[in-house]
Write a protein that holds these residues in place. Structure first.
Motif, short mmCIF file in Angstrom:
data_model
loop_
_atom_site.label_atom_id
_atom_site.label_comp_id
_atom_site.label_asym_id
_atom_site.label_seq_id
_atom_site.Cartn_x
_atom_site.Cartn_y
_atom_site.Cartn_z
N SER A 5 0.86 -1.16 0.07
CA SER A 5 0.45 -0.15 0.32
C SER A 5 1.24 1.45 -0.04
CB SER A 5 -1.36 -0.06 1.37
OG SER A 5 -1.79 -0.88 1.13
N LEU A 6 2.63 1.06 0.26
CA LEU A 6 2.82 2.83 -0.18
C LEU A 6 2.92 2.90 -1.25
CD1 LEU A 6 5.25 3.62 1.52
CD2 LEU A 6 6.52 2.91 0.67
N ALA A 7 2.62 2.67 -2.14
CA ALA A 7 2.55 3.44 -3.00
C ALA A 7 1.35 4.59 -3.36
CB ALA A 7 2.59 2.79 -4.44
N SER A 8 0.32 3.86 -3.33
CA SER A 8 -0.80 4.72 -3.18
C SER A 8 -0.05 5.99 -2.52
CB SER A 8 -1.46 4.11 -2.62
OG SER A 8 -1.66 3.28 -1.55
N VAL A 9 0.30 5.23 -0.63
CA VAL A 9 0.01 6.76 0.14
C VAL A 9 1.06 7.57 -0.08
CG1 VAL A 9 1.26 6.82 2.41
CG2 VAL A 9 -0.56 5.30 2.56
N THR A 10 1.99 7.64 -0.81
CA THR A 10 2.87 8.23 -1.52
C THR A 10 2.10 9.15 -2.36
OG1 THR A 10 4.63 6.64 -2.65
CG2 THR A 10 5.04 7.07 -0.84
N LEU A 35 1.33 21.32 8.02
CA LEU A 35 1.58 19.82 8.63
C LEU A 35 0.58 18.45 8.17
CD1 LEU A 35 1.87 22.04 12.10
CD2 LEU A 35 3.55 20.45 10.50
N ILE A 36 0.84 17.18 8.81
CA ILE A 36 0.12 16.57 8.08
C ILE A 36 0.24 15.46 9.97
CG2 ILE A 36 2.18 14.70 7.34
CD1 ILE A 36 0.13 13.54 5.28
N ASP A 37 -1.12 15.31 10.07
CA ASP A 37 -0.70 14.33 11.55
C ASP A 37 -1.68 12.69 10.93
OD1 ASP A 37 -1.99 16.72 12.43
OD2 ASP A 37 -4.03 15.75 12.54
N VAL A 38 -0.50 11.81 11.41
CA VAL A 38 0.16 10.80 11.16
C VAL A 38 -0.03 10.08 13.13
CG1 VAL A 38 1.29 9.14 10.44
CG2 VAL A 38 1.87 11.06 10.07
N CYS A 39 -1.40 8.49 12.60
CA CYS A 39 -1.86 8.20 13.65
C CYS A 39 -2.24 6.38 13.47
CB CYS A 39 -2.66 9.15 14.98
SG CYS A 39 -4.26 8.78 14.65
N PHE A 54 -3.49 9.42 7.98
CA PHE A 54 -2.72 10.53 7.95
C PHE A 54 -3.87 11.74 7.33
CE2 PHE A 54 -0.32 7.11 5.94
CZ PHE A 54 0.65 7.18 6.50
N ALA A 55 -4.19 12.41 7.96
CA ALA A 55 -5.39 13.69 8.54
C ALA A 55 -4.62 15.43 7.56
CB ALA A 55 -6.24 13.39 9.56
N THR A 56 -5.10 15.46 6.93
CA THR A 56 -4.45 17.13 6.76
C THR A 56 -5.41 18.34 5.18
OG1 THR A 56 -2.75 18.45 5.76
CG2 THR A 56 -2.48 16.79 4.46
N GLY A 57 -6.03 19.21 6.56
CA GLY A 57 -6.35 19.98 5.65
C GLY A 57 -7.90 19.08 5.35
N GLN A 60 -8.43 15.91 4.45
CA GLN A 60 -8.43 15.16 3.53
C GLN A 60 -7.56 14.14 4.29
OE1 GLN A 60 -6.13 15.53 -0.40
NE2 GLN A 60 -6.19 17.97 0.15
N VAL A 61 -8.48 13.35 4.64
CA VAL A 61 -7.61 11.31 5.01
C VAL A 61 -7.29 10.73 4.21
CG1 VAL A 61 -8.46 10.00 6.73
CG2 VAL A 61 -8.99 12.28 7.11
N GLU A 62 -6.00 9.35 4.45
CA GLU A 62 -5.60 8.88 3.97
C GLU A 62 -5.37 7.56 5.03
OE1 GLU A 62 -4.34 6.27 0.46
OE2 GLU A 62 -5.23 7.88 0.74
N THR A 63 -5.80 6.17 4.65
CA THR A 63 -5.37 5.14 5.26
C THR A 63 -4.13 4.00 4.73
OG1 THR A 63 -6.96 4.10 4.62
CG2 THR A 63 -7.31 5.77 6.48
N TRP A 64 -3.24 3.41 6.00
CA TRP A 64 -2.88 3.20 5.45
C TRP A 64 -2.81 1.88 6.08
CZ3 TRP A 64 3.43 4.19 5.59
CH2 TRP A 64 3.77 2.70 4.51
N PRO A 65 -3.66 0.35 5.77
CA PRO A 65 -3.38 -0.93 5.97
C PRO A 65 -2.19 -1.49 7.70
CG PRO A 65 -4.44 -1.63 4.30
CD PRO A 65 -3.17 0.10 4.03
N LEU A 66 -2.38 -1.65 8.49
CA LEU A 66 -1.70 -2.56 8.80
C LEU A 66 -1.86 -3.45 9.41
CD1 LEU A 66 -1.43 0.26 12.12
CD2 LEU A 66 -0.60 -0.07 10.28
#
Length: 133
Positions: free
Chosen positions: A69-74, A85-89, A100-103, A105-111
């Motif tokens: 999933s790294l390619a879609s996140v980047t 700034l981006i929030d990461v949690c 990942f959240a900013t302005g 917008q939110v993106e997620t990365w499965p764990l």
């Protein structure tokens, strides 16, 4: 949650090896309260890159995310202003993700793993040998 500049997070994630170069799927991020450390599930003690936190900080956490999933996140981060700034949690609900959240917008990365999550909410990916994502 921790905050850092988008360009710093993007630079950190660009240092991750390609999936085909990994024996075991998994990009490991460790947040120690001040800095992000990148390694792999293959070699968790070998730090490949670091990025300092710029804004808000919280207590430490650790996750291992699917390298597939790294390619879609980047790609998502490239569309954003690198100076913001981006929030990461880590977030665990029905499935554990790194958010990942900013302005607005939110993106997620499965764990695959989140050892700092409550025991009943931890994903079982690495423990069960899952590498299917």
């Amino acid at each position: 949650m921790a905050q850092l500049k988008i360009r710093d997070l993007y630079g950190l994630l660009r240092r991750a090896p390609m999936r085909r170069d990994l024996a075991q799927d998994g990009i490991r991020l460790v947040y120690d309260g001040q800095t992000f450390h990148l390694s792999t599930a293959d070699e968790p003690d070998t730090v490949l890159a670091t990025a300092p936190v710029t804004g808000f900080t919280t207590g430490p956490w650790e996750v291992t995310a699917y390298s597939a999933s790294l390619a879609s996140v980047t790609a998502w981060m490239r569309m954003l202003d690198g100076e913001d700034l981006i929030d990461v949690c880590p977030f665990w609900a029905s499935e554990a993700v790194l958010a990942f959240a900013t302005g607005g917008q939110v993106e997620t990365w499965p764990l695959l793993a989140c050892p700092t999550a409550p025991a009943d909410r931890r994903p079982q990916g690495i423990a069960e040998g899952r590498t299917d994502r």
